[in-house]
Enzyme design. Structure first.
Site: not given
Ligand SMILES: [Zn+2]
Length: 263
Positions: A96, A115, A117, A183
């Site tokens: 990612e 980033h 979750h 996500h």
């Protein structure tokens, strides 16, 4: 002695050492940032944080594919704006990484991207409950939700190519946080320290919001006017205040040098 210092001030090859010092400082912050995000349960084995390269705005720094809680300085690699390593040395890279490259391309004001979750935020990406600010002013003007289904149909939800990264960056727009449906989220900032602070308080805002909803009744959200005042104050990072104070504390906890034992 005086002579030496005089000649030192005359010659001006200070650029290279200061750039190297800036690079070392950013890498140190990336390592600490990874540890903090793990210690604060914002990331687990997944999730990552990057920083724009202080030597070249068209490059960014990101760890090799590794769990954030284990990352050391030697893991940090350099990537181009195509999302690929500048020097492919065979080490595994995050699938990612395009979240980072495409946000840096779209947002010259951004110098760090997280980033994660982060668990309490995810429910807001799959319901019609808007993710509104209780006390996190940086959530204004809005927190958009990006859906891979709209951009690319059926996928595994991962932002694993440039086109998806570009679509995500487009959805983020000029905001600070974007949710990824089912996500996680991406949080940006002008520095690693501010991005980490915002990622931590994005999760904290989700917890407060959920609790307020459980109590029931109308919720008095942070007003845009209040957020504007907060953001103006916090835009200046001052020693001992805001993100600076939080960084010092969370870093010492994550590095095991504070008096408090978290795990
Ligand atoms: Zn992810």
């Amino acid at each position: 002695m005086a002579k030496a210092s005089k000649s030192k001030s005359k010659s001006a090859p200070k650029k290279a050492p200061s750039l190297n010092a800036a690079l070392k400082a950013v890498i140190d912050d990336l390592v600490a940032g990874n540890r903090i995000l793990y210690n604060e349960d914002i990331v687990d084995g997944y999730g990552h944080i990057s920083a724009r390269d202080p030597r070249d705005p068209d490059r960014f720094l990101l760890s090799r594919a590794r769990a954030p809680g284990l990352i050391v300085a030697g893991d940090i690699m350099e990537f181009g704006m195509d999302g690929e390593p500048v020097k492919d040395d065979g080490r595994p890279v995050y699938s990612e990484r395009f979240i980072h490259s495409e946000i840096y391309r779209a947002r010259p004001d951004v110098n760090a991207v997280v980033h994660s979750h982060s668990p309490t935020v995810v429910p807001f990406s799959v319901t019609d409950q808007p993710f509104l600010p209780i006390r996190a002013g940086f959530l204004y003007p809005e927190v958009p939700v990006f859906d891979t289904r709209d951009a690319a149909g059926w996928t595994d939800l991962l932002i694993s190519n440039r086109a998806l990264g570009r679509a995500l960056a487009g959805k983020l727009g000029n905001n600070t946080v974007v949710l990824l449906r089912g996500h996680g989220n991406a949080v940006v900032g002008p520095s690693v320290r501010v991005a980490v602070y915002r990622a931590v308080y994005t999760e904290a805002n989700a917890k407060l919001l959920l609790q307020a909803k459980l109590l029931g009744g109308p919720i008095k959200y942070l007003a845009p006017e209040e957020a504007a005042i907060m953001n103006a104050t916090r835009a200046k990072v001052r020693p001992g205040h805001g993100s600076d104070r939080i960084w010092e504390l969370l870093k010492s906890e994550a590095m095991g040098t504070s008096g408090k034992r978290r795990r």
